[in-house]
Write a protein that holds these residues in place. Structure first.
Motif, PDB file in Angstrom:
ATOM      1  N   MET A 216       0.847  -1.197   0.000  1.00 60.42           N
ATOM      2  CA  MET A 216       0.000   0.000   0.000  1.00 60.42           C
ATOM      3  C   MET A 216       0.877   1.239   0.000  1.00 60.42           C
ATOM      4  SD  MET A 216      -2.770  -1.230   2.733  1.00 60.42           S
ATOM      5  CE  MET A 216      -3.353   0.412   3.037  1.00 60.42           C
ATOM      6  N   GLU A 217       0.266   2.406  -0.214  1.00 61.16           N
ATOM      7  CA  GLU A 217       1.037   3.640  -0.151  1.00 61.16           C
ATOM      8  C   GLU A 217       1.639   3.756   1.242  1.00 61.16           C
ATOM      9  OE1 GLU A 217       2.430   5.141  -2.586  1.00 61.16           O
ATOM     10  OE2 GLU A 217       1.822   7.155  -2.011  1.00 61.16           O
ATOM     11  N   PRO A 218       2.932   4.016   1.336  1.00 62.28           N
ATOM     12  CA  PRO A 218       3.555   4.127   2.651  1.00 62.28           C
ATOM     13  C   PRO A 218       3.079   5.374   3.381  1.00 62.28           C
ATOM     14  CG  PRO A 218       5.082   4.720   0.915  1.00 62.28           C
ATOM     15  CD  PRO A 218       3.861   4.222   0.242  1.00 62.28           C
ATOM     16  N   THR A 219       3.232   5.363   4.732  1.00 59.84           N
ATOM     17  CA  THR A 219       2.825   6.553   5.490  1.00 59.84           C
ATOM     18  C   THR A 219       3.936   7.586   5.490  1.00 59.84           C
ATOM     19  OG1 THR A 219       3.590   5.512   7.489  1.00 59.84           O
ATOM     20  CG2 THR A 219       1.213   5.369   7.014  1.00 59.84           C
ATOM     21  N   GLY A 220       5.099   7.208   4.976  1.00 68.30           N
ATOM     22  CA  GLY A 220       6.091   8.251   4.752  1.00 68.30           C
ATOM     23  C   GLY A 220       7.417   8.078   5.439  1.00 68.30           C
ATOM     24  N   ASP A 221       7.613   7.020   6.230  1.00 72.42           N
ATOM     25  CA  ASP A 221       8.871   6.869   6.944  1.00 72.42           C
ATOM     26  C   ASP A 221      10.028   6.870   5.945  1.00 72.42           C
ATOM     27  OD1 ASP A 221      10.191   6.729   9.246  1.00 72.42           O
ATOM     28  OD2 ASP A 221       9.940   4.572   9.570  1.00 72.42           O
ATOM     29  N   GLY A 222      10.852   7.908   5.989  1.00 71.11           N
ATOM     30  CA  GLY A 222      12.002   7.981   5.093  1.00 71.11           C
ATOM     31  C   GLY A 222      11.657   8.443   3.689  1.00 71.11           C
TER      32      GLY A 222
ATOM     33  N   CYS B 291       7.249  11.857   6.573  1.00 70.28           N
ATOM     34  CA  CYS B 291       8.129  12.013   5.396  1.00 70.28           C
ATOM     35  C   CYS B 291       9.157  13.122   5.625  1.00 70.28           C
ATOM     36  CB  CYS B 291       7.287  12.347   4.159  1.00 70.28           C
ATOM     37  SG  CYS B 291       6.558  13.992   4.189  1.00 70.28           S
ATOM     38  N   HIS B 292      10.172  13.152   4.749  1.00 71.77           N
ATOM     39  CA  HIS B 292      11.093  14.292   4.696  1.00 71.77           C
ATOM     40  C   HIS B 292      10.612  15.164   3.548  1.00 71.77           C
ATOM     41  CE1 HIS B 292      13.827  12.438   7.414  1.00 71.77           C
ATOM     42  NE2 HIS B 292      14.007  11.398   6.628  1.00 71.77           N
ATOM     43  N   THR B 293      10.409  16.442   3.797  1.00 74.70           N
ATOM     44  CA  THR B 293       9.936  17.303   2.719  1.00 74.70           C
ATOM     45  C   THR B 293      11.127  17.985   2.038  1.00 74.70           C
ATOM     46  OG1 THR B 293       9.503  18.935   4.423  1.00 74.70           O
ATOM     47  CG2 THR B 293       7.612  17.712   3.598  1.00 74.70           C
ATOM     48  N   VAL B 294      11.015  18.135   0.721  1.00 75.98           N
ATOM     49  CA  VAL B 294      12.108  18.704  -0.084  1.00 75.98           C
ATOM     50  C   VAL B 294      11.587  19.953  -0.794  1.00 75.98           C
ATOM     51  CG1 VAL B 294      13.760  18.223  -1.943  1.00 75.98           C
ATOM     52  CG2 VAL B 294      12.953  16.344  -0.496  1.00 75.98           C
ATOM     53  N   PRO B 295      11.957  21.162  -0.296  1.00 77.99           N
ATOM     54  CA  PRO B 295      11.466  22.378  -0.964  1.00 77.99           C
ATOM     55  C   PRO B 295      12.086  22.531  -2.347  1.00 77.99           C
ATOM     56  CG  PRO B 295      12.999  22.937   0.818  1.00 77.99           C
ATOM     57  CD  PRO B 295      12.834  21.443   0.848  1.00 77.99           C
ATOM     58  N   CYS B 296      11.303  22.987  -3.318  1.00 81.37           N
ATOM     59  CA  CYS B 296      11.789  23.155  -4.699  1.00 81.37           C
ATOM     60  C   CYS B 296      11.413  24.554  -5.184  1.00 81.37           C
ATOM     61  CB  CYS B 296      11.130  22.147  -5.639  1.00 81.37           C
ATOM     62  SG  CYS B 296      11.546  20.455  -5.254  1.00 81.37           S
ATOM     63  N   GLU B 297      12.274  25.119  -6.030  1.00 79.97           N
ATOM     64  CA  GLU B 297      12.036  26.476  -6.518  1.00 79.97           C
ATOM     65  C   GLU B 297      10.768  26.548  -7.378  1.00 79.97           C
ATOM     66  OE1 GLU B 297      15.374  28.002  -8.626  1.00 79.97           O
ATOM     67  OE2 GLU B 297      14.665  30.088  -8.479  1.00 79.97           O
TER      68      GLU B 297
ATOM     69  N   ALA C 137       1.904  17.690   2.159  1.00 73.38           N
ATOM     70  CA  ALA C 137       2.798  16.519   2.106  1.00 73.38           C
ATOM     71  C   ALA C 137       2.818  15.807   3.450  1.00 73.38           C
ATOM     72  CB  ALA C 137       4.205  16.971   1.723  1.00 73.38           C
ATOM     73  N   LYS C 138       2.861  16.596   4.525  1.00 73.26           N
ATOM     74  CA  LYS C 138       2.899  16.024   5.880  1.00 73.26           C
ATOM     75  C   LYS C 138       1.573  15.347   6.236  1.00 73.26           C
ATOM     76  CE  LYS C 138       6.966  17.135   7.647  1.00 73.26           C
ATOM     77  NZ  LYS C 138       7.898  16.124   8.154  1.00 73.26           N
ATOM     78  N   LYS C 139       0.474  15.900   5.682  1.00 74.17           N
ATOM     79  CA  LYS C 139      -0.822  15.270   5.960  1.00 74.17           C
ATOM     80  C   LYS C 139      -0.893  13.904   5.264  1.00 74.17           C
ATOM     81  CE  LYS C 139      -5.786  15.848   5.894  1.00 74.17           C
ATOM     82  NZ  LYS C 139      -6.962  16.507   5.345  1.00 74.17           N
ATOM     83  N   ALA C 140      -0.365  13.853   4.035  1.00 78.20           N
ATOM     84  CA  ALA C 140      -0.415  12.597   3.277  1.00 78.20           C
ATOM     85  C   ALA C 140       0.565  11.567   3.830  1.00 78.20           C
ATOM     86  CB  ALA C 140      -0.103  12.874   1.804  1.00 78.20           C
ATOM     87  N   TYR C 141       1.756  12.025   4.168  1.00 75.15           N
ATOM     88  CA  TYR C 141       2.821  11.113   4.631  1.00 75.15           C
ATOM     89  C   TYR C 141       3.402  11.708   5.912  1.00 75.15           C
ATOM     90  CZ  TYR C 141       2.475  10.006  -0.354  1.00 75.15           C
ATOM     91  OH  TYR C 141       2.015   9.695  -1.612  1.00 75.15           O
ATOM     92  N   PRO C 142       2.779  11.424   7.075  1.00 77.84           N
ATOM     93  CA  PRO C 142       3.133  12.146   8.298  1.00 77.84           C
ATOM     94  C   PRO C 142       4.613  12.101   8.661  1.00 77.84           C
ATOM     95  CG  PRO C 142       1.113  10.910   8.588  1.00 77.84           C
ATOM     96  CD  PRO C 142       1.642  10.513   7.248  1.00 77.84           C
TER      97      PRO C 142
ATOM     98  N   ALA D  23      13.723  12.644  -5.230  1.00 73.97           N
ATOM     99  CA  ALA D  23      12.596  12.532  -4.298  1.00 73.97           C
ATOM    100  C   ALA D  23      11.723  11.354  -4.735  1.00 73.97           C
ATOM    101  CB  ALA D  23      11.790  13.827  -4.291  1.00 73.97           C
ATOM    102  N   ASP D  24      10.848  10.916  -3.817  1.00 71.80           N
ATOM    103  CA  ASP D  24       9.988   9.761  -4.121  1.00 71.80           C
ATOM    104  C   ASP D  24       8.580  10.184  -4.529  1.00 71.80           C
ATOM    105  OD1 ASP D  24      11.990   7.841  -3.084  1.00 71.80           O
ATOM    106  OD2 ASP D  24      11.623   8.972  -1.250  1.00 71.80           O
ATOM    107  N   ARG D  25       8.150  11.338  -4.038  1.00 67.64           N
ATOM    108  CA  ARG D  25       6.818  11.847  -4.369  1.00 67.64           C
ATOM    109  C   ARG D  25       6.937  13.348  -4.623  1.00 67.64           C
ATOM    110  NH1 ARG D  25       6.555   7.273  -4.107  1.00 67.64           N
ATOM    111  NH2 ARG D  25       5.178   5.866  -2.950  1.00 67.64           N
ATOM    112  N   ALA D  26       5.976  13.870  -5.407  1.00 68.54           N
ATOM    113  CA  ALA D  26       5.833  15.330  -5.534  1.00 68.54           C
ATOM    114  C   ALA D  26       4.408  15.672  -5.117  1.00 68.54           C
ATOM    115  CB  ALA D  26       6.094  15.776  -6.967  1.00 68.54           C
ATOM    116  N   VAL D  27       4.245  16.840  -4.526  1.00 71.40           N
ATOM    117  CA  VAL D  27       2.905  17.262  -4.126  1.00 71.40           C
ATOM    118  C   VAL D  27       2.552  18.512  -4.934  1.00 71.40           C
ATOM    119  CG1 VAL D  27       3.848  18.429  -2.092  1.00 71.40           C
ATOM    120  CG2 VAL D  27       1.456  17.938  -2.166  1.00 71.40           C
ATOM    121  N   LEU D  28       1.322  18.540  -5.416  1.00 79.56           N
ATOM    122  CA  LEU D  28       0.933  19.559  -6.389  1.00 79.56           C
ATOM    123  C   LEU D  28      -0.473  20.075  -6.067  1.00 79.56           C
ATOM    124  CD1 LEU D  28       1.935  20.537  -9.292  1.00 79.56           C
ATOM    125  CD2 LEU D  28       0.423  18.781 -10.195  1.00 79.56           C
TER     126      LEU D  28
END
Ligand SMILES: O=C(O)C(=O)Cc1ccccc1
Length: 358
Positions: A63-69, A93-99, A86-91, A113-118
């Protein structure tokens, strides 16, 4: 079934409808991490110690992971709403800011990165069209949605009062969502920047005295600004819908509510759209969203497996969200039917509906 581990990619996430329906029997599980250290919830032993020998995969691992790592890329500075999504979806997770959004997409495509949030739509401002276009230009898959209640604050440097503010700086959507309140507060000018937290950062760094930021309370904390007013959005029910994107699709299921997002184009002519919508109506598939984008003058290089795909011209692109899972034969039949006469059809993703409180 032998589980193979890709050499550079994340641990295997099965692809394709119907793949790996049976609990897999693991014959061997190589001890290897991806270049990005992605663990995605799949067991990865660190040594030959018998205690850490691999355990068999379970369906929960698939299943979709909860975000560990998990590394989740978002557009903006720390404290942006996309980061909160991103934190709501994967509590965890590590978030990666992008320009830019483009950078967030590329971060996933290049395994940074493993996921992008849009962010895709807002209950006040409507659809964020540019981001719909990005979905088509790239080959990422929607693997989840998150609805986030957005509560804007007016932030300013310490000591600055509302009466001192001549200008409000923020993301254009945030400014639009607070337009009436800002005017009532006597703030005449608007300055659009790429993200809400970026506005807060700039105001703090440049010690601006006549400009306030429309951003989150977290942004106030991160950049040392005062909160001059809370909940300044014109509508109290201000919800933004974000999509989670990944390199591989998730396996659709039928044991919980799923949505499927598609985009298609049609021949010109009377009744074409009626015919397309009938494909779903006749099968009692509810549509939760429909968006049309004119494309006559803007040829589009639609991403597919062939990177040198020619430019395609569409009069209109129709983005539709179905209240259905791609694991449901009824939905598969509907799309099979649509494919018979659509000039273009792509499934952007089939993913669990966010049923949580926004
Ligand atoms: O700028 C941000 O913080 C974003 O994440 C984009 C955005 C802007 C306004 C409402 C929701 C998301």
């Amino acid at each position: 079934m032998v589980v193979s581990t890709p050499s550079t990619a994340s641990p295997p996430i099965p692809t394709g409808v119907g793949a790996c329906r049976q609990p897999p029997r693991i014959l061997s599980m190589p001890v290897r991490r991806s270049a990005t250290g992605d663990r995605s919830g799949v067991p990865m032993p660190a040594s030959r110690d018998p205690i850490s020998l691999p355990r068999p995969l379970t369906s929960a691992d698939l299943m979709e992971p909860t975000g560990d790592g998990l590394k989740v890329a978002y557009q903006g500075c720390p404290g942006a709403y996309s980061e909160a999504a991103a934190k709501k979806a994967y509590p965890s997770c590590h978030t990666v800011p992008c320009e830019y959004f483009e950078t967030a997409f590329q971060a996933v495509e290049r395994f940074v990165a493993d996921r992008a949030v849009l962010p895709l739509e807002n209950s006040l401002g409507g659809s964020i069209h540019r981001n719909y276009d990005l979905l088509l230009r790239h080959r990422l898959h929607i693997v989840g949605e998150v609805r986030l209640a957005v509560r804007h604050c007016l932030l300013a440097n310490r000591g600055v009062k509302i009466e001192n503010l001549r200008s409000a700086m923020s993301h254009p959507q945030a400014l639009a969502q607070c337009e009436q309140t800002l005017t009532k507060l006597g703030i005449e000018h608007r300055e659009a920047v790429d993200d809400t937290a970026g506005a807060a950062k700039l105001i703090a760094e440049q010690k601006l005295q006549d400009t306030g930021a429309v951003a989150s309370s977290l942004a106030a904390q991160l950049y040392g600004l005062d909160i001059l007013a809370e909940n300044i959005q014109d509508d109290t029910d201000n919800v933004t819908r974000f999509m989670m994107l990944a390199r591989e699709p998730i396996i659709p299921r039928t044991d919980k509510p799923f949505k499927t997002s598609i985009v298609f184009s049609l021949e010109e002519g009377p009744g074409q759209l009626f015919k397309a919508l009938a494909v779903f109506a006749l099968r009692k598939i509810n549509l939760t969203k429909m968006e049309s984008r004119p494309h006559k003058k803007r040829p589009l290089r639609v991403a597919d497996d062939n990177c040198s795909a020619p430019l395609k011209h569409f009069d209109y692109l129709f983005y539709v969200d179905l209240e259905a899972s791609m694991a449901d034969p009824n939905a598969q039949n509907a799309l099979g039917n649509l494919k018979e006469f659509a000039t273009f059809l792509r499934v952007l993703g089939s993913y669990p509906t966010d049923v949580s409180e926004a």
